[in-house]
Design an enzyme around this catalytic site. Structure first.
Site, PDB file in Angstrom:
ATOM      1  N   ARG A 165       0.842  -1.218   0.000  1.00 47.44           N
ATOM      2  CA  ARG A 165       0.000   0.000   0.000  1.00 47.44           C
ATOM      3  C   ARG A 165       0.871   1.260   0.000  1.00 47.44           C
ATOM      4  O   ARG A 165       0.565   2.240   0.690  1.00 47.44           O
ATOM      5  CB  ARG A 165      -0.949   0.039   1.202  1.00 47.44           C
ATOM      6  CG  ARG A 165      -1.953  -1.029   1.247  1.00 47.44           C
ATOM      7  CD  ARG A 165      -2.893  -1.037   0.033  1.00 47.44           C
ATOM      8  NE  ARG A 165      -3.667  -2.258   0.072  1.00 47.44           N
ATOM      9  CZ  ARG A 165      -3.215  -3.392  -0.461  1.00 47.44           C
ATOM     10  NH1 ARG A 165      -2.064  -3.437  -1.115  1.00 47.44           N
ATOM     11  NH2 ARG A 165      -3.924  -4.484  -0.390  1.00 47.44           N
ATOM     12  N   SER A 239     -10.598  -0.039   3.607  1.00 47.27           N
ATOM     13  CA  SER A 239      -9.792  -0.344   4.804  1.00 47.27           C
ATOM     14  C   SER A 239      -9.205   0.962   5.334  1.00 47.27           C
ATOM     15  O   SER A 239      -8.478   1.630   4.605  1.00 47.27           O
ATOM     16  CB  SER A 239      -8.639  -1.272   4.447  1.00 47.27           C
ATOM     17  OG  SER A 239      -9.143  -2.424   3.834  1.00 47.27           O
ATOM     18  N   GLU A 336      -4.348   3.758   6.354  1.00 46.62           N
ATOM     19  CA  GLU A 336      -4.052   3.557   4.932  1.00 46.62           C
ATOM     20  C   GLU A 336      -4.618   4.748   4.141  1.00 46.62           C
ATOM     21  O   GLU A 336      -4.073   5.163   3.119  1.00 46.62           O
ATOM     22  CB  GLU A 336      -4.737   2.259   4.459  1.00 46.62           C
ATOM     23  CG  GLU A 336      -4.600   2.006   2.986  1.00 46.62           C
ATOM     24  CD  GLU A 336      -5.410   0.803   2.501  1.00 46.62           C
ATOM     25  OE1 GLU A 336      -5.276  -0.287   3.085  1.00 46.62           O
ATOM     26  OE2 GLU A 336      -6.171   0.972   1.528  1.00 46.62           O
TER      27      GLU A 336
HETATM   28  C1  LIG Z   1     -15.507   0.270  -0.441  1.00 44.46           C
HETATM   29  C2  LIG Z   1     -14.042   0.445  -0.731  1.00 44.46           C
HETATM   30  C3  LIG Z   1     -13.249  -0.662  -0.975  1.00 44.46           C
HETATM   31  C4  LIG Z   1     -11.884  -0.513  -1.251  1.00 44.46           C
HETATM   32  N1  LIG Z   1     -11.138  -1.640  -1.493  1.00 44.46           N
HETATM   33  C5  LIG Z   1      -9.819  -1.527  -1.762  1.00 44.46           C
HETATM   34  C6  LIG Z   1      -9.026  -2.688  -2.043  1.00 44.46           C
HETATM   35  O1  LIG Z   1      -9.517  -3.798  -2.083  1.00 44.46           O
HETATM   36  N2  LIG Z   1      -7.704  -2.507  -2.270  1.00 44.46           N
HETATM   37  C7  LIG Z   1      -7.120  -1.278  -2.271  1.00 44.46           C
HETATM   38  O2  LIG Z   1      -5.907  -1.193  -2.496  1.00 44.46           O
HETATM   39  N3  LIG Z   1      -7.842  -0.168  -2.019  1.00 44.46           N
HETATM   40  C8  LIG Z   1      -9.167  -0.248  -1.769  1.00 44.46           C
HETATM   41  N4  LIG Z   1      -9.904   0.875  -1.501  1.00 44.46           N
HETATM   42  C9  LIG Z   1      -9.247   2.179  -1.505  1.00 44.46           C
HETATM   43  C10 LIG Z   1      -9.343   2.926  -2.863  1.00 44.46           C
HETATM   44  O3  LIG Z   1     -10.295   2.316  -3.678  1.00 44.46           O
HETATM   45  C11 LIG Z   1      -8.013   2.946  -3.611  1.00 44.46           C
HETATM   46  O4  LIG Z   1      -7.011   3.513  -2.821  1.00 44.46           O
HETATM   47  C12 LIG Z   1      -8.104   3.716  -4.932  1.00 44.46           C
HETATM   48  O5  LIG Z   1      -6.926   3.540  -5.675  1.00 44.46           O
HETATM   49  C13 LIG Z   1      -8.349   5.219  -4.715  1.00 44.46           C
HETATM   50  O6  LIG Z   1      -8.670   5.786  -5.954  1.00 44.46           O
HETATM   51  P1  LIG Z   1      -9.321   7.218  -6.057  1.00 44.46           P
HETATM   52  O7  LIG Z   1      -9.338   7.596  -7.498  1.00 44.46           O
HETATM   53  O8  LIG Z   1     -10.627   7.246  -5.360  1.00 44.46           O
HETATM   54  O9  LIG Z   1      -8.249   8.102  -5.286  1.00 44.46           O
HETATM   55  P2  LIG Z   1      -8.470   9.372  -4.372  1.00 44.46           P
HETATM   56  O10 LIG Z   1      -9.090   8.958  -3.084  1.00 44.46           O
HETATM   57  O11 LIG Z   1      -9.145  10.450  -5.125  1.00 44.46           O
HETATM   58  O12 LIG Z   1      -6.954   9.788  -4.105  1.00 44.46           O
HETATM   59  C14 LIG Z   1      -6.091   8.998  -3.319  1.00 44.46           C
HETATM   60  C15 LIG Z   1      -4.682   9.626  -3.321  1.00 44.46           C
HETATM   61  O13 LIG Z   1      -4.114   9.525  -4.617  1.00 44.46           O
HETATM   62  C16 LIG Z   1      -3.796  10.818  -5.141  1.00 44.46           C
HETATM   63  N5  LIG Z   1      -4.146  10.781  -6.574  1.00 44.46           N
HETATM   64  C17 LIG Z   1      -5.329  10.425  -7.133  1.00 44.46           C
HETATM   65  N6  LIG Z   1      -5.237  10.480  -8.469  1.00 44.46           N
HETATM   66  C18 LIG Z   1      -3.983  10.887  -8.766  1.00 44.46           C
HETATM   67  C19 LIG Z   1      -3.294  11.163  -9.991  1.00 44.46           C
HETATM   68  N7  LIG Z   1      -3.864  11.036 -11.190  1.00 44.46           N
HETATM   69  N8  LIG Z   1      -1.998  11.595  -9.910  1.00 44.46           N
HETATM   70  C20 LIG Z   1      -1.380  11.746  -8.716  1.00 44.46           C
HETATM   71  N9  LIG Z   1      -1.986  11.511  -7.533  1.00 44.46           N
HETATM   72  C21 LIG Z   1      -3.275  11.081  -7.552  1.00 44.46           C
HETATM   73  C22 LIG Z   1      -4.665  11.798  -4.360  1.00 44.46           C
HETATM   74  O14 LIG Z   1      -4.093  13.097  -4.348  1.00 44.46           O
HETATM   75  C23 LIG Z   1      -4.697  11.136  -2.995  1.00 44.46           C
HETATM   76  O15 LIG Z   1      -3.519  11.438  -2.280  1.00 44.46           O
HETATM   77  C24 LIG Z   1     -11.286   0.775  -1.249  1.00 44.46           C
HETATM   78  C25 LIG Z   1     -12.096   1.902  -1.014  1.00 44.46           C
HETATM   79  C26 LIG Z   1     -13.462   1.742  -0.762  1.00 44.46           C
HETATM   80  C27 LIG Z   1     -14.317   2.959  -0.525  1.00 44.46           C
END
Ligand SMILES: Cc1cc2nc3c(=O)[nH]c(=O)nc-3n(C[C@H](O)[C@H](O)[C@H](O)COP(=O)(O)OP(=O)(O)OC[C@H]3O[C@@H](n4cnc5c(N)ncnc54)[C@H](O)[C@@H]3O)c2cc1C
Length: 340
Positions: A165, A239, A336
Site C-alpha cells: 500500500r 480499509s 491507509e
Molecule cells: C468500499 C471500498 C473498498 C476498497 N477496497 C480496496 C481494495 O480492495 N484494495 C485497495 O488497495 N484499495 C481499496 N480501496 C481504496 C481505494 O479504492 C483505492 O485507494 C483507490 O486507488 C483510490 O482511488 P481514487 O481515485 O478514489 O483516489 P483518491 O481517493 O481520489 O486519491 C487517493 C490519493 O491519490 C492521489 N491521486 C489520485 N489520483 C492521482 C493522480 N492522477 N496523480 C497523482 N496523484 C493522484 C490523491 O491526491 C490522494 O492522495 C477501497 C475503497 C473503498 C471505498
C-alpha cells in the site's frame, strides 16, 4: 478551457462524505485543460491537489488549493504479442472500467482487483491490492506531469518503489506529480490466482473447477459485494488502517499470548503481516458506534460515517481505535487512507 468553481464543498466527491471546503475546484477532462489549470495555479501561487474518485481520502481542513478533479478517460492497446498485451489507460478512467476492458477480452492479470473503487491514476499511488494480487504485478510504467513545471516524466516500475500500500508517490514524490496514464502488461494465457480469501469456497459452491477470467472476476465482485459496505449507503473509504508488519521474533511472542492471531506472509522476508481487522475486532471496536462514527459490523477494518460525522469526530475515533489496539497488543496501526 477549464471551468473554475470557488469555495466548493467537496464532500460529494469523496466516498466518506465528510464536509470540507476547497478554495478552488476544476474538473479536468483533457490534458490541455490540466496544463491551463496548472499555469493558472502557478500565477496565483496556489498549491494543487489531485482528486480521483475520492475513495481513499479524508479531508480534515479547508483545502487552500486548486483541487483538480480528474476525469481524463480512455483505454487503448499499445502493443501485442502472441502471449501478452500492453494496455495504456488514462488516469481519470475508472479502475473497474479498465478491468472490464481486460476481462471482456479474456486478458488476465488484474481480475482479482475488480471492483476496487477509484481511478486508474490513483492505483499506483498506494499500489492497490486485493485477493493476493497487487497493481505492481502487471505494472510496466506510468507517465506523470510535474505539478510545478508542467513537464512530463516516465516512471518505470523501479522508479515507483512499490511496497505494501505504498509507492514513491506516498513518500519522496508525494504531491509533486499528476499521474497522467498507466501502462500494464496483461497475459493472453492467464494463470489465475485462486488461493486467497473465499475464492475457492465460492468456486466449489458454484461447481466451477477451471474458471475463466470472467468467472473469477464475477466471483470477486460477489465476495466484495457481500463483505464490504456500499459507500452510497454507508459512507466509507475502504480499509481505514494498514495491516501492521512485525518481525518474526516479535510475532512468535504475540502468537504465544494470542494463539488465535490472524496473520499473512509479510511484504519482505523476516516480516509477518497481522490482520488489522482482527486486532480492531479483538480490541472491541467491531460494530460499535461512537456517535456517527464506528467500525463496520461485518468488517472491523472499515470506518463508517453513519451520518453527518465531522472530520474531528472521525479523527477522534481513529485515535481511539489506535489507542485501544496498542493497549491490548502493543502494536501501532497506521491509517491507509490519505488524511489531508
Ligand atoms: C468500499 C471500498 C473498498 C476498497 N477496497 C480496496 C481494495 O480492495 N484494495 C485497495 O488497495 N484499495 C481499496 N480501496 C481504496 C481505494 O479504492 C483505492 O485507494 C483507490 O486507488 C483510490 O482511488 P481514487 O481515485 O478514489 O483516489 P483518491 O481517493 O481520489 O486519491 C487517493 C490519493 O491519490 C492521489 N491521486 C489520485 N489520483 C492521482 C493522480 N492522477 N496523480 C497523482 N496523484 C493522484 C490523491 O491526491 C490522494 O492522495 C477501497 C475503497 C473503498 C471505498
Amino acid at each position: 478551457m477549464f471551468t473554475l468553481q470557488k469555495q466548493v464543498d467537496i464532500s460529494a466527491y469523496t466516498t466518506l462524505k465528510i464536509k470540507a471546503k476547497a478554495a478552488f475546484l476544476a474538473v479536468i477532462k483533457e490534458e490541455t485543460e490540466l496544463q491551463e489549470a496548472l499555469s493558472w495555479a502557478r500565477l496565483q501561487k496556489l498549491p494543487v491537489f489531485i482528486l480521483g474518485g475520492g475513495s481513499n481520502i479524508l479531508f480534515t481542513q479547508k483545502i487552500k488549493a486548486l483541487v483538480l478533479k480528474n476525469e481524463i478517460k480512455g483505454v487503448r492497446v499499445i502493443k501485442e504479442t502472441e502471449t501478452s498485451v500492453w494496455v495504456e489507460a488514462r488516469s481519470g478512467e475508472w479502475w473497474s472500467t479498465l478491468v472490464r476492458f481486460a476481462i471482456e477480452r479474456r486478458w488476465g492479470g488484474i481480475e482479482n482487483l475488480y471492483y476496487v473503487p477509484g481511478t486508474v491514476g490513483a492505483a499506483p499511488v498506494q499500489n492497490i491490492g486485493a485477493y493476493g494480487v497487487e497493481l505492481k504485478d502487471t505494472f510496466v510504467s506510468l507517465r506523470a506531469i510535474n505539478l510545478k513545471t508542467g513537464k512530463e516524466k516516465i516512471f518505470t516500475k523501479k522508479d515507483c518503489a512499490f511496497g505494501y500500500r505504498s509507492s514513491v508517490f506516498k513518500n519522496k514524490e508525494k504531491g509533486k506529480y499528476f499521474i497522467a496514464s498507466v501502462t500494464l502488461k496483461l497475459s493472453k494465457k492467464p494463470v489465475l490466482r485462486l488461493d486467497y480469501g473465499d475464492i475457492r469456497a465460492q468456486l466449489n459452491e458454484q461447481g466451477i473447477k477451471r474458471p475463466s477470467v470472467q468467472q473469477l472476476a464475477e466471483i470477486i465482485r460477489k465476495i466484495r459485494d457481500n463483505k464490504l459496505p456500499n459507500p452510497a449507503i454507508y459512507p466509507n473509504a475502504g480499509s481505514f488502517f494498514k495491516n501492521p508488519e512485525v518481525t518474526k521474533a516479535d510475532f512468535v511472542g504475540l502468537q504465544k499470548k494470542f494463539p488465535e492471531i490472524k496473520f499473512f506472509p509479510g511484504s519482505k522476508s523476516g516480516l509477518v503481516k497481522i490482520s488489522a481487522g482482527w486486532l480492531i475486532e479483538q480490541a472491541g471496536f467491531k460494530g460499535k458506534r461512537y456517535g456517527p462514527v464506528g467500525m463496520y459490523e461485518k468488517q472491523a477494518l472499515i470506518l463508517v460515517n453513519y451520518g453527518g460525522a465531522s472530520a474531528k469526530q472521525v479523527l477522534a475515533h481513529v485515535r481511539r481505535v489506535q489507542a485501544g489496539v496498542y493497549q491490548k497488543f502493543g502494536i501501532k496501526i497506521e491509517p491507509e487512507v490519505n488524511i489531508i
